[in-house]
Enzyme design. Structure first.
Site, short mmCIF file in Angstrom:
data_model
loop_
_atom_site.label_atom_id
_atom_site.label_comp_id
_atom_site.label_asym_id
_atom_site.label_seq_id
_atom_site.Cartn_x
_atom_site.Cartn_y
_atom_site.Cartn_z
N ASP A 66 83.27 35.93 67.14
CA ASP A 66 83.90 36.32 66.40
C ASP A 66 85.08 37.12 66.93
O ASP A 66 86.06 37.45 66.66
CB ASP A 66 83.03 37.71 65.87
CG ASP A 66 81.59 37.19 65.05
OD1 ASP A 66 81.40 35.92 65.35
OD2 ASP A 66 81.15 38.04 64.36
N GLU A 102 76.25 28.57 57.83
CA GLU A 102 75.09 28.39 58.49
C GLU A 102 73.94 28.20 57.54
O GLU A 102 72.66 28.15 57.65
CB GLU A 102 74.56 29.83 59.24
CG GLU A 102 75.49 29.84 60.33
CD GLU A 102 75.27 31.31 61.19
OE1 GLU A 102 75.46 31.30 62.11
OE2 GLU A 102 74.78 32.12 60.32
#
Length: 767
Positions: free
Chosen positions: A359, A489
């Site tokens: 991130d 995911e």
């Protein structure tokens, strides 16, 4: 639970009314920090209701032993966790010999919390009838100093209503704390010394295993009727020390406890000097006093806001949302220490271990480059360079060789500490985000020096990894990448994730380009790096062959790149056709069902279109956006911001606005029903990008800053500042025009809607 109890306000986060159901959520939302430490908004006084106690010190962690049902070769041995640090904010309060506790009070009224983001101060006030029928009024102020970042301050005032009462304050330090998310209920802290001197107390303790040595300290003073009331040492155990202040308070009179506290850490000072440094810090803040220290806090935040604020006119919720995001980012990381990074929860909770993810490179660096300066972003890149050897070690554990580097999915010290196999072993796209950040840094700042000094070694390690991670498919006569997990995911262990394959190809080509550039322009660095890495032309030729023959799954029927092989084999039911009772699917469905579904947790193919937009036409983006967004459930905090930027690029401003509102108010409105676990700090940088890159259309094209401003119908105007190569440009957008104001000494040429515009220092330019 009431999920929309936060009152709209331009500069403050406000909660009115006491609801025990909201306490843990508010502890997250009203969290405070100063880059060196942070804490959840726990009550200072004892509270026996549901609470999640949390105080954290930057860079201090514990390697909690991995807990899995069975072991796999290559698994990290531990999960590094941000540690719940010794508690210095605690103040026990007794009123006529009965301990005060909001959870057991007979009545609580006029309860109000306020997080004043403009000034960096958290306040709380209420009236209560205690369990023994004493009526009181309480006002509390708390902040963590930006200027003296080892110290925080509390002012706690109690006013007795109607009747006289004896009030006892017991301010304390407590190192006997535990983590909310401990795997094995280990003891994390070893307390080595407790001491008191006058009105000060100190707890010296170190973390188990990692041996981070700390000194937690406090100083307390009590004022009543203009007089200082003396305290005496009260309770002392192996991990707890307190003072006792007692005073009979007349009806309608107030009494105030002032408490300074904080941490000194051996990361910053010699072990043997921690207590002395703590004493010195207390000397400084004592001389200043609470009010003067608070004024310095206001001034420090004014300087931060002067550069980083985004002003939105005509939409209070949107304004509150972006300021909340900017405020929390600055509370978490101020760019003063290259050993630190930005955890997904910052100082607001323990989920994800509080460690560094991809991130930072994908979302946070643009914010820090534009609102600070290139030095801050460079420190974030240096953090990764400092961990290169660990990245090589991580790859080696998985069977890679020859200096191949796999940066960790989750880390504190460069070592992988994430233990879900489908992420640890397979979510390898994080490597590409780090390489992209190097490119993004140079593109924005114009500072090429990082690449020959540090970045090229990182790029070589990453390219070696990609070369070894692919294999040649004889059937396709292409290089394929098997068994990966992309950004989405909700699909694990897939073959040929388009985003990962594209990143790998781009990384190799980018590395080869930088090798030539460094060879021709920085020969000393080039020879040093070649000598260190033993890179040969033959090896580079092998990389080039892989990049040129990379396989990308594609659907001729739909005219889009496929997220991965087999995506079209799924039952392609759009999200709009899912019953609302089955959302969010990560809380309502089995994992097996999710993995077989077409539903996308966050931008995956569209993440690639965001990173590499210059490689694709607007028509390409539109086709892929229309294909993938309807299957996206946005159950990752990182998803709405990317979609907001893409929707704005397509001119779909209503959709872009709705995505913006979702990302900016993700925690304030608790979209994912999990805010009590902590805030989504790293995605908050994506909120900033939604406005600056989305609505403002800011890009760097051909070495020049470019804008394509648009404005949502809900706003009358918005403005922001960016620091582009040490030139501060303020952009103000309305429906009719955009104005630019340049601060500096040199003119600069930008592009607005594709046309060149010259900006001159201290002149307003209108387009």
């Amino acid at each position: 639970m009431n999920q929309d109890y936060i009152k709209p306000d331009n500069w403050c986060i406000i909660e009115e009314g006491f609801d025990q159901e909201n306490v843990k959520s508010s502890e997250s939302i009203f969290s405070i920090g100063n880059g060196a430490m942070g804490q959840r908004a726990n009550f200072e006084e004892t509270y026996t209701g549901e609470t999640f106690q949390g105080s954290y010190i930057a860079g201090v962690y514990y390697p909690d032993k991995t807990r899995v049902g069975w072991w796999k070769n290559g698994y990290p041995e531990y999960f590094a966790k941000v540690l719940n640090a010794p508690n210095w904010i605690g103040i026990k309060i007794y009123i006529d010999e009965v301990e005060f506790d909001l959870a057991t009070s007979k009545k609580v009224s006029n309860f109000r919390r306020e997080l004043n983001m403009k000034e960096g101060v958290y306040t709380r006030s209420f009236q209560a009838v205690t369990s023994n029928n004493v009526e009181i009024e309480v006002d509390v102020k708390r902040f963590l100093s930006i200027d003296i970042d080892a110290v925080g301050a509390i002012s706690y005032t109690v006013k007795v209503l109607k009747t006289d009462a004896t009030i006892v304050f017991e301010p304390y330090l407590d190192s006997g704390i535990t983590n909310e998310d401990s795997n094995w209920d280990d003891k994390f802290w070893n307390t080595t010394n407790l001491s008191t001197a006058d009105n000060r107390a100190f707890i010296e303790a170190h973390t188990m295993k990692t041996e981070f040595k700390t000194c937690t300290f406090m100083q307390a003073s009590l004022e009543y009727d203009g007089n200082q009331i003396s305290g005496v040492p009260s309770e002392k155990t192996d991990s707890f020390v307190s003072f006792k202040f007692e005073q009979n308070v007349k009806a309608n009179s107030s009494i105030t406890l002032t408490k300074f506290g904080g941490y000194t850490v051996a990361r910053n000072h010699p072990n043997e000097e921690l207590k002395q440094v703590a004493n010195n810090s207390l000397d400084v803040v004592s001389a200043l006093g609470f009010d003067q220290l608070l004024q310095k806090q206001n001034d420090a935040w004014a300087a931060i806001w002067d550069m980083s604020d985004i002003v939105i006119e005509g939409d209070v919720k949107a304004q509150q949302g972006i300021r909340f995001n900017i405020f929390q980012l600055n509370q978490t990381y101020l760019g003063t220490d290259s050993r630190l990074n930005i955890g997904p929860k910052g100082f607001t909770g323990e989920k994800y271990g509080g460690s560094t993810y991809w991130d930072t490179e994908a979302y946070c660096i643009p914010f820090y480059m534009a609102t600070k300066d290139d030095k801050v972003a460079r420190k974030l890149l240096k953090y990764r360079y400092n961990h290169l050897e660990k990245a090589i070690e991580n790859a080696k554990k998985l069977g890679f060789s020859n200096g191949a580097a796999l940066y960790p999915m989750v880390t504190m010290n460069g070592e992988e500490c994430h233990n879900e196999w489908e992420i640890t072993f397979e979510e390898i796209h994080r490597n590409g985000a780090i390489a992209f950040a190097i490119h993004n840094y140079f593109r924005y700042t114009g500072d090429y020096s990082y690449i020959p000094e540090m970045g090229l070694e990182v790029l070589i390690g990453i390219s070696r990894f990609w070369y070894q991670r692919v294999n040649l498919s004889k059937d396709k006569n292409k290089y394929v990448m098997l068994g990966v997990t992309g950004p989405n995911e909700y699909e694990n262990n897939v073959n040929n994730n388009w985003y990962t394959n594209y990143l790998a190809k781009w990384c190799i080509n980018y590395t080869l380009t930088q090798l030539d550039k460094v060879k021709n322009g920085y020969s000393d660095d080039y020879h040093r790096i070649i000598g260190k890495t033993q890179l040969t032309d033959r090896e580079c030729d092998k990389w080039r062959k892989v990049a040129n023959k990379m396989y990308f799954p594609y659907s001729k029927e739909h005219g889009v790149f496929l997220q991965q092989d087999g995506f079209l084999d799924k039952d392609l039911v759009r999200v709009d056709d899912l019953p609302k009772t089955e959302r969010p699917i990560n809380q309502k469905w089995s994992w097996d069902r999710i993995l077989r579904s077409p539903y996308i947790k966050q931008a995956d193919v569209l993440q690639g279109f965001y990173f590499f937009e210059e490689d694709f036409s607007v028509e390409d983006l539109e086709k892929h956006f229309d294909f993938y967004e309807p299957f996206t459930v946005h159950e990752s905090s990182l998803s709405p911001c990317v979609h907001s930027i893409q929707a704005a690029k397509l001119g779909r401003m209503e959709q872009a606005y709705n995505f913006y509102l979702r990302t900016s108010r993700l925690d304030l409105d608790d979209y994912n029903k999990e805010v009590e676990e902590g805030l989504h700090i790293t995605s908050m940088a994506g909120t900033w990008m939604s406005i600056v890159e989305g609505f403002g259309g800011m890009r760097v094209i051909n070495d020049k800053l470019s804008f394509k401003p648009q404005i949502p119908n809900q706003w009358s105007a918005y403005s922001f500042k960016v620091n582009f190569r040490n030139r501060i440009i303020k952009v103000n957008v309305t429906a009719k025009e955009t104005t630019f104001h340049l601060t500096g000494t040199e003119e600069v040429t930008i592009r607005v809607n594709g046309k060149k515009v010259a900006l001159f220092p201290d002149e307003l330019t209108t387009v």
